[in-house]
Write a protein that holds these residues in place. Structure first.
Motif, short mmCIF file in Angstrom:
data_model
loop_
_atom_site.label_atom_id
_atom_site.label_comp_id
_atom_site.label_asym_id
_atom_site.label_seq_id
_atom_site.Cartn_x
_atom_site.Cartn_y
_atom_site.Cartn_z
N SER A 244 57.99 15.20 -33.12
CA SER A 244 58.05 16.79 -32.92
C SER A 244 58.72 17.60 -33.91
N GLN B 34 51.97 23.77 -34.37
CA GLN B 34 51.39 24.38 -35.55
C GLN B 34 50.40 25.42 -34.98
N THR C 7 48.74 20.03 -32.44
CA THR C 7 49.43 18.71 -32.50
C THR C 7 49.66 18.10 -31.26
N PHE D 223 53.43 14.73 -35.07
CA PHE D 223 53.21 14.14 -36.55
C PHE D 223 53.26 12.63 -36.72
N SER E 220 44.34 15.94 -32.68
CA SER E 220 45.46 16.72 -32.89
C SER E 220 45.68 17.21 -34.41
N TYR F 186 44.80 16.13 -37.38
CA TYR F 186 44.94 15.19 -38.52
C TYR F 186 44.00 15.61 -39.48
N ASN G 95 43.06 9.40 -31.47
CA ASN G 95 43.95 10.38 -30.67
C ASN G 95 43.60 10.19 -29.15
N ALA H 98 54.20 19.40 -28.54
CA ALA H 98 53.55 18.27 -28.60
C ALA H 98 53.32 17.45 -26.89
#
Length: 485
Positions: A61, A77, A81, A85, A321, A323, A363, A459
């Motif tokens: 986070s 963000q 997310t 991360f 998320s 990515y 995810n 998150a």
């Protein structure tokens, strides 16, 4: 734990750079900012006077800035997310997919896409959903969902609520119900706006949640009647409006929307781009159609009965998320049947990109295996909700706290009695919100600020200690704003 210069203690989960950052030259944060200011055109702001945050790393986070300083991310963000991360399972899935089949055109079958579609369909509410049309993000998911509804019904008009955001492509921005629509709205997309429930600033002079729900549904019914039911293809509704304010719909509202759509043959499109994949403590926030609040902040319980589900669900953001860019439309069997013997006139070069879908598979696996949907619900009920209620009680400028799961908003006002927003009209920005943004940055918190609100959207796997720490920083920043007024 790390002690900071101002006496605060940084949680032990905050990362540090593995090596010192160069102070100048290629690869340095200063050079990154210089190139950004010279060559990158940014959205939703004037280009002169920008001072971008330089991100140099991230973990969990936390995001590291150009000085290697850790900032706690309370923004998700742009609220995507779900896992924070660099989750190792998602990173590994992307790496493996890139090495095996890094890209492929959408007309071919590929394992990551097929598996992602299966997992998404299986998590949709009820048993009516059958297929997924993949897109690159949320706006084009809305574009294609509206196109499906128009072709399915043979009608043109689309209803959407004021105080909403649906994306930045032509149809999506016209559907948007806040001020970001105005510079791009030419009134030619067949969109009709209506007022949704918003008890804190009721358009219906309601004095209770029940009254707000009843009057909002009556208003919607009148809008449908006055526009002509036979002309309306779809009703697009964020299950919980996101950037417009995280207004959780009152009990019974979504079920009432379903009944009105059924009565008039209108397709209900649930926009779950921001609220889906666990953000609300449910796989999809439209599941609230069959729940009611208990009276405890952030707590809702099932009310029983048949499952109430939309006809189409748009998603993006939390599906992987963020990515790798990915979005899509969940399609019910009834609408999918419309395209069994006729082609759907639309497509995208990167529809269901293997990397994005591999990230989605991983995810969803993490969300399931680590029970993060349930954790988001618990965080909302036991940590975030109660802590924000305490913060509001101690603050003279927090008019209302609302939300559930990891999806909360604080409505900021100059006066709790008059409810005058800190930003005139509640749109754009103001000096007071500038003070808030600057204070958060200095304290090491990445906020999500919009209009006269700050949102708490971390998150889903943020720790309890991190969430409490972040709310403590937010309380400090809000105290600075209050002192500046």
């Amino acid at each position: 734990m790390t002690s900071l210069d101002d006496g605060r203690t940084l949680p032990s989960t905050a990362p540090a750079h593995p090596q010192p950052l160069p102070s100048s030259g290629p690869g340095s944060p200063a050079r990154t900012k210089e190139l950004d200011l010279q060559y990158v055109f940014h959205s939703w702001l004037a280009q002169d006077g920008r001072d971008p945050f330089v991100a140099t790393g991230a973990q969990g986070s936390w995001v590291l800035d150009g000085e290697g300083r850790a900032h706690l991310d309370f923004s998700g963000q742009l609220v995507f997310t779900q896992l924070g991360f660099n989750h190792p399972r998602v990173v590994a899935a992307i790496t493996e997919q890139a090495a095996t089949l890094g890209t492929i055109a959408p007309q071919h079958a590929v394992e990551s896409r097929s598996e992602a579609a299966r997992l998404i369909v299986e998590r949709a509410p009820g048993d009516a959903f059958r297929q997924v049309f993949f897109t690159n993000g949320g706006a084009d998911a809305i574009e294609n969902a509206v196109r499906m509804a128009r072709l399915h019904t043979g009608r043109r008009k689309v209803l959407s609520r004021y105080r909403s955001y649906h994306g930045n492509t032509t149809t999506a921005i016209n559907l948007t119900g806040d001020a970001r629509r105005w510079p791009n709205d030419y009134g030619a997309e067949g969109v009709v706006h209506f007022f949704g429930p918003y008890p804190y600033r009721s358009a219906f002079h309601a004095t209770s949640e029940e009254e707000e729900c009843a009057r909002a549904l009556e208003h919607l019914e009148q809008t449908i009647a006055l526009e002509g039911p036979s002309t309306i293809a779809a009703l697009v509704l964020e299950s919980i409006p996101g950037t417009a304010g995280i207004m959780v719909p009152p009990a019974g509202y979504l079920r009432g929307v379903r009944e009105l759509c059924d009565r008039h043959g209108i397709v209900w499109i649930a926009d779950e781009v921001m609220s889906g994949f666990g953000r609300s403590g449910r796989w999809f926030a439209c599941e609230l159609a069959d729940e009611a609040p208990t009276g405890t902040p952030g707590e809702w319980k099932p009310v029983g009965g048949a499952v109430t589900a939309p006809d189409l669900i748009t998603f993006a953001k939390g599906v992987n998320s963020g990515y790798v860019p990915l979005g899509g439309v969940l399609i019910s069997e009834d609408i999918a049947n419309s395209f069994k013997t006729r082609a759907f006139p639309g497509g995208l070069t990167y529809s269901g990109h293997p990397l994005g879908c591999a990230a989605a598979v991983a995810n969803i696996g993490v969300l399931t295996d680590e029970r993060l949907i349930e954790n988001a619900d618990r965080l909302g009920r036991e940590v975030i909700g109660p802590e924000l209620v305490k913060l509001a009680a101690d603050s003279g400028i927090v008019g209302e706290v609302r939300g559930l799961g990891c999806f909360w908003a604080l409505e900021l006002v100059r006066d709790k009695d008059s409810r005058e927003p800190l930003t005139p009209g509640g749109f754009g920005t103001s000096p007071a919100m500038g003070v808030l943004a600057a204070a958060c940055k200095r304290l090491g918190l990445l906020p999500f600020i919009n209009g006269s609100r700050t949102h708490v959207v971390p998150a889903l796997n943020i720790t309890d200690d991190e969430a409490r720490y972040g709310i403590g920083l937010l309380a400090e920043a809000l105290a600075e704003v209050e002192a500046s007024l």
